[in-house]
Design a protein around this motif. Sequence first.
Motif, PDB file in Angstrom:
ATOM      1  N   THR A   1       0.836  -1.202   0.000  1.00  0.00           N
ATOM      2  CA  THR A   1       0.000   0.000   0.000  1.00  0.00           C
ATOM      3  C   THR A   1       0.871   1.253   0.000  1.00  0.00           C
ATOM      4  N   ALA A   2       1.894   1.273   0.847  1.00  0.00           N
ATOM      5  CA  ALA A   2       2.798   2.441   0.888  1.00  0.00           C
ATOM      6  C   ALA A   2       3.506   2.627  -0.441  1.00  0.00           C
ATOM      7  N   ILE A   3       3.926   1.545  -1.053  1.00  0.00           N
ATOM      8  CA  ILE A   3       4.596   1.632  -2.357  1.00  0.00           C
ATOM      9  C   ILE A   3       3.640   2.194  -3.402  1.00  0.00           C
ATOM     10  N   ASP A   4       2.418   1.667  -3.459  1.00  0.00           N
ATOM     11  CA  ASP A   4       1.485   2.034  -4.517  1.00  0.00           C
ATOM     12  C   ASP A   4       0.965   3.468  -4.404  1.00  0.00           C
ATOM     13  N   TRP A   5       0.996   4.051  -3.208  1.00  0.00           N
ATOM     14  CA  TRP A   5       0.583   5.439  -3.043  1.00  0.00           C
ATOM     15  C   TRP A   5       1.668   6.413  -3.510  1.00  0.00           C
ATOM     16  N   HIS A   6       2.850   5.921  -3.837  1.00  0.00           N
ATOM     17  CA  HIS A   6       3.976   6.791  -4.197  1.00  0.00           C
ATOM     18  C   HIS A   6       4.596   6.331  -5.511  1.00  0.00           C
ATOM     19  N   PHE A   7       5.177   7.266  -6.226  1.00  0.00           N
ATOM     20  CA  PHE A   7       5.903   6.916  -7.440  1.00  0.00           C
ATOM     21  C   PHE A   7       7.217   7.680  -7.523  1.00  0.00           C
ATOM     22  N   THR A   8       7.152   9.002  -7.603  1.00  0.00           N
ATOM     23  CA  THR A   8       8.379   9.790  -7.744  1.00  0.00           C
ATOM     24  C   THR A   8       9.290   9.626  -6.530  1.00  0.00           C
ATOM     25  N   GLN A   9       8.726   9.268  -5.399  1.00  0.00           N
ATOM     26  CA  GLN A   9       9.527   9.131  -4.180  1.00  0.00           C
ATOM     27  C   GLN A   9      10.499   7.960  -4.264  1.00  0.00           C
ATOM     28  N   TRP A  10      10.224   6.969  -5.115  1.00  0.00           N
ATOM     29  CA  TRP A  10      11.126   5.817  -5.290  1.00  0.00           C
ATOM     30  C   TRP A  10      12.036   5.995  -6.511  1.00  0.00           C
ATOM     31  N   ASP A  11      11.639   6.841  -7.431  1.00  0.00           N
ATOM     32  CA  ASP A  11      12.276   6.964  -8.740  1.00  0.00           C
ATOM     33  C   ASP A  11      13.760   7.325  -8.647  1.00  0.00           C
ATOM     34  N   ARG A  12      14.591   6.519  -9.315  1.00  0.00           N
ATOM     35  CA  ARG A  12      16.043   6.756  -9.421  1.00  0.00           C
ATOM     36  C   ARG A  12      16.730   6.833  -8.055  1.00  0.00           C
ATOM     37  N   LYS A  13      16.263   5.966  -7.144  1.00  0.00           N
ATOM     38  CA  LYS A  13      16.895   5.858  -5.830  1.00  0.00           C
ATOM     39  C   LYS A  13      17.319   4.408  -5.598  1.00  0.00           C
ATOM     40  N   SER A  14      18.278   4.219  -4.710  1.00  0.00           N
ATOM     41  CA  SER A  14      18.753   2.862  -4.426  1.00  0.00           C
ATOM     42  C   SER A  14      17.976   2.280  -3.247  1.00  0.00           C
ATOM     43  N   ILE A  15      17.702   0.979  -3.356  1.00  0.00           N
ATOM     44  CA  ILE A  15      16.900   0.272  -2.366  1.00  0.00           C
ATOM     45  C   ILE A  15      17.679  -0.943  -1.890  1.00  0.00           C
ATOM     46  N   GLY A  16      17.756  -1.118  -0.574  1.00  0.00           N
ATOM     47  CA  GLY A  16      18.364  -2.302   0.021  1.00  0.00           C
ATOM     48  C   GLY A  16      17.325  -3.039   0.851  1.00  0.00           C
TER      49      GLY A  16
END
Length: 194
Positions: free
Chosen positions: A100-115
């Motif tokens: 749910t948290a992922i789907d409410w956001h888009f630009t906040q994840w864009d071109r960032k690194s995730i571990g």
Amino acid sequence: MSDNLRLAVIIASTRNGRFGPKVANWFAERARQHGAFDIDVIDLAEMELPHELPELPPRMDPNPTRPAGMLDLTERLGRADAMVIVTPDINASYPAALKTAIDWHFTQWDRKSIGFVGYSGASGGLNAIAHLRQIFGELNAHAIRDYVSFPRYYELFDAEGNLHEPTGPEEAAAGMLDQLHWWASALATARVAA
């Protein structure tokens, strides 16, 4: 003001009796000791996460009208240069609150690194991590290769959240943080230049 990159450590589980905060606090302390990041621990259990999404998917409208109780989460994700998801396996995948948290956001994840830091009975969270890699690829985020995994986590930590045998997990966390920092630095530079 720090010149460090900003790392959001996200506690994915919101269920009663969850173990996620202990794992997240352990990892956040490793990240503080690493020294390359300013740490922000985000607990999804404290956020308003309505399951009903806006009429247009956030990808089509990167700034949908969000509930007031979600604005803090949105701002904190937006400020982060990198994220680490601390997740259990639930039915061989990740928690619904995280989706749910992922789907409410888009630009906040864009071109960032995730571990990822995973924990569960047998798999150590690897099923959840595998599914999340696919999702973050769709969101144009870079999921780094290294991860930390705690199979049978309930045998590994004491009541205060300390590991009985910390050497292996601490080495895994340090390696992951090095890799996360490299990618976060590169992507932060590229976002500024774009």
